[in-house]
Enzyme design. Sequence first.
Site, PDB file in Angstrom:
ATOM      1  N   GLY A  18      72.860  12.942  -0.289  1.00  0.00           N
ATOM      2  CA  GLY A  18      73.130  12.138  -1.483  1.00  0.00           C
ATOM      3  C   GLY A  18      72.017  11.158  -1.810  1.00  0.00           C
ATOM      4  O   GLY A  18      71.813  10.808  -2.979  1.00  0.00           O
ATOM      5  N   ASN A  19      71.249  10.739  -0.782  1.00  0.00           N
ATOM      6  CA  ASN A  19      70.204   9.738  -1.034  1.00  0.00           C
ATOM      7  C   ASN A  19      69.020  10.306  -1.818  1.00  0.00           C
ATOM      8  O   ASN A  19      68.172   9.562  -2.278  1.00  0.00           O
ATOM      9  CB  ASN A  19      69.714   9.120   0.284  1.00  0.00           C
ATOM     10  CG  ASN A  19      69.043  10.127   1.190  1.00  0.00           C
ATOM     11  OD1 ASN A  19      69.540  11.237   1.381  1.00  0.00           O
ATOM     12  ND2 ASN A  19      67.917   9.761   1.747  1.00  0.00           N
ATOM     13  N   LYS A 135      89.152  15.518   2.508  1.00  0.00           N
ATOM     14  CA  LYS A 135      88.000  14.929   1.801  1.00  0.00           C
ATOM     15  C   LYS A 135      88.461  14.016   0.676  1.00  0.00           C
ATOM     16  O   LYS A 135      89.197  14.441  -0.224  1.00  0.00           O
ATOM     17  CB  LYS A 135      87.152  16.057   1.189  1.00  0.00           C
ATOM     18  CG  LYS A 135      86.239  16.728   2.187  1.00  0.00           C
ATOM     19  CD  LYS A 135      84.856  16.081   2.212  1.00  0.00           C
ATOM     20  CE  LYS A 135      83.910  16.987   2.986  1.00  0.00           C
ATOM     21  NZ  LYS A 135      82.632  16.365   3.243  1.00  0.00           N
ATOM     22  N   LYS A 281      76.515  17.920   9.895  1.00  0.00           N
ATOM     23  CA  LYS A 281      75.089  18.298   9.985  1.00  0.00           C
ATOM     24  C   LYS A 281      74.807  18.955  11.334  1.00  0.00           C
ATOM     25  O   LYS A 281      74.143  19.995  11.411  1.00  0.00           O
ATOM     26  CB  LYS A 281      74.183  17.078   9.820  1.00  0.00           C
ATOM     27  CG  LYS A 281      74.308  16.433   8.455  1.00  0.00           C
ATOM     28  CD  LYS A 281      73.281  15.335   8.286  1.00  0.00           C
ATOM     29  CE  LYS A 281      73.702  14.382   7.186  1.00  0.00           C
ATOM     30  NZ  LYS A 281      74.177  15.009   5.960  1.00  0.00           N
TER      31      LYS A 281
HETATM   32  P1  ADP Z   1      74.150  12.889   3.406  1.00  0.00           P
HETATM   33  O1  ADP Z   1      74.419  12.392   2.028  1.00  0.00           O
HETATM   34  O2  ADP Z   1      72.698  13.089   3.676  1.00  0.00           O
HETATM   35  O3  ADP Z   1      74.999  14.053   3.823  1.00  0.00           O
HETATM   36  P2  ADP Z   1      75.790  11.233   5.179  1.00  0.00           P
HETATM   37  O4  ADP Z   1      76.084   9.815   4.817  1.00  0.00           O
HETATM   38  O5  ADP Z   1      76.887  12.232   5.024  1.00  0.00           O
HETATM   39  O6  ADP Z   1      74.488  11.633   4.347  1.00  0.00           O
HETATM   40  O7  ADP Z   1      75.254  11.315   6.687  1.00  0.00           O
HETATM   41  C1  ADP Z   1      74.175  10.505   7.118  1.00  0.00           C
HETATM   42  C2  ADP Z   1      74.700   9.248   7.803  1.00  0.00           C
HETATM   43  O8  ADP Z   1      75.257   9.575   9.070  1.00  0.00           O
HETATM   44  C3  ADP Z   1      73.674   8.220   8.150  1.00  0.00           C
HETATM   45  O9  ADP Z   1      73.386   7.360   7.060  1.00  0.00           O
HETATM   46  C4  ADP Z   1      74.325   7.454   9.321  1.00  0.00           C
HETATM   47  O10 ADP Z   1      74.882   6.237   8.853  1.00  0.00           O
HETATM   48  C5  ADP Z   1      75.464   8.359   9.748  1.00  0.00           C
HETATM   49  N1  ADP Z   1      75.554   8.642  11.180  1.00  0.00           N
HETATM   50  C6  ADP Z   1      76.735   8.709  11.860  1.00  0.00           C
HETATM   51  N2  ADP Z   1      76.539   9.011  13.139  1.00  0.00           N
HETATM   52  C7  ADP Z   1      75.201   9.149  13.319  1.00  0.00           C
HETATM   53  C8  ADP Z   1      74.392   9.473  14.453  1.00  0.00           C
HETATM   54  N3  ADP Z   1      74.927   9.715  15.645  1.00  0.00           N
HETATM   55  N4  ADP Z   1      73.057   9.501  14.279  1.00  0.00           N
HETATM   56  C9  ADP Z   1      72.511   9.255  13.063  1.00  0.00           C
HETATM   57  N5  ADP Z   1      73.230   8.954  11.949  1.00  0.00           N
HETATM   58  C10 ADP Z   1      74.570   8.896  12.067  1.00  0.00           C
HETATM   59 MG    MG Z   2      77.160  14.055   4.034  1.00  0.00          MG
END
Ligand code: ADP
Ligand code: MG
Length: 321
Positions: A18-19, A135, A281
């Site tokens: 999303g970023n 969700k 992920k």
């Molecule tokens: P995207 O939009 O890229 O899918 P998400 O917000 O769904 O982003 O996932 C990324 C986020 O996961 C990071 O901003 C971080 O806050 C969070 N996160 C949770 N657990 C972890 C971890 N173990 N290591 C790194 N990031 C983590």
């Molecule tokens: Mg995500």
Amino acid sequence: MASATPTPNDLYVIALGGNAFMKKGEGVEAQWHNVEKAARQLVDLIEQGYRIVVTHGNGPQVGLIVNWVHHYYGRPVERLTLDIAGAMTQGWLGYMLQQAIGNELERRGMPRRVVTLVSQVLVDRNDPAFQNPTKYVGPYYSREEAERIAKETGWVFKPDPRGGYRRVVPSPKPLRVVEIEAVKRLIEQGFIVITVGGGGIPVVSSDGRLRGVEAVIDKDLASSLLAQSLRARALIILTDVDYVYLNYGKPNQQPLKLLKASEARRLLEEGHFPPGSMGPKVQAAIEFVEAMGEGYFAAIGSLDNALAVARGEKGTRIVPG
Ligand code: ADP
Ligand code: MG
């Protein structure tokens, strides 16, 4: 074992979080700036000879569409189904990426061969996720409002950890990218394809007929499926953190540089990677390398270091084993 340096035939699936469009706390006004920045990162890869396919998330944008419609009508509109909202975001975000990547290619003297493909992703009507929606989508409501809307629409609401009540929808497992043949053909013709946006438009099949369903597919899992279907060399998941961490957010947090799939699975099961963010992920990465085997890899890292993540200089690399 394939070398870390890509050969001209290597295909990389790049999943944008999303970023790439709006960072946490930003609004739509920031999106062109962000997309142009993301495009420069992607064209760095292309310039180095990587063949890429691009996927992206759409959570905030689906939320905005639902909110805009809600404001216009003064109530939730159940006829704005989530498959159509998803298709709208594929057009919206695909267009932005396609224009920005195209402009950057042109600026660097490369051909503007980039295109967005609206894509449906098959899910199973009997997926257990349909019995257990998880969700969150759309606005926050009071308990009374949520109960009233639930009665009118049949939607399911749950308390959101951040307060209030929100609609929840199922997140079924992606099974097949319906338009995969078209994606392959476009790649063969040298196009950079933007596809499976927002995890793809969820559809079910009955007697060979497809129809959209009220669900959202996780974009990381759908990107993994796409990468497997294309037999890509790598699945690169770009987000807003530079590594996957152990004990994330705690004083003893520790970046993970290289993980075997079996280690990643153990840490996932131990709860290091929450379901709504890092969990899918890591799951997507494990599924990709386990399906593909030796010589293939997944990586998770920051969108600001796309090339370094693809090269294995930064970010967390997940390998089979
Ligand atoms: P995207 O939009 O890229 O899918 P998400 O917000 O769904 O982003 O996932 C990324 C986020 O996961 C990071 O901003 C971080 O806050 C969070 N996160 C949770 N657990 C972890 C971890 N173990 N290591 C790194 N990031 C983590
Ligand atoms: Mg995500």
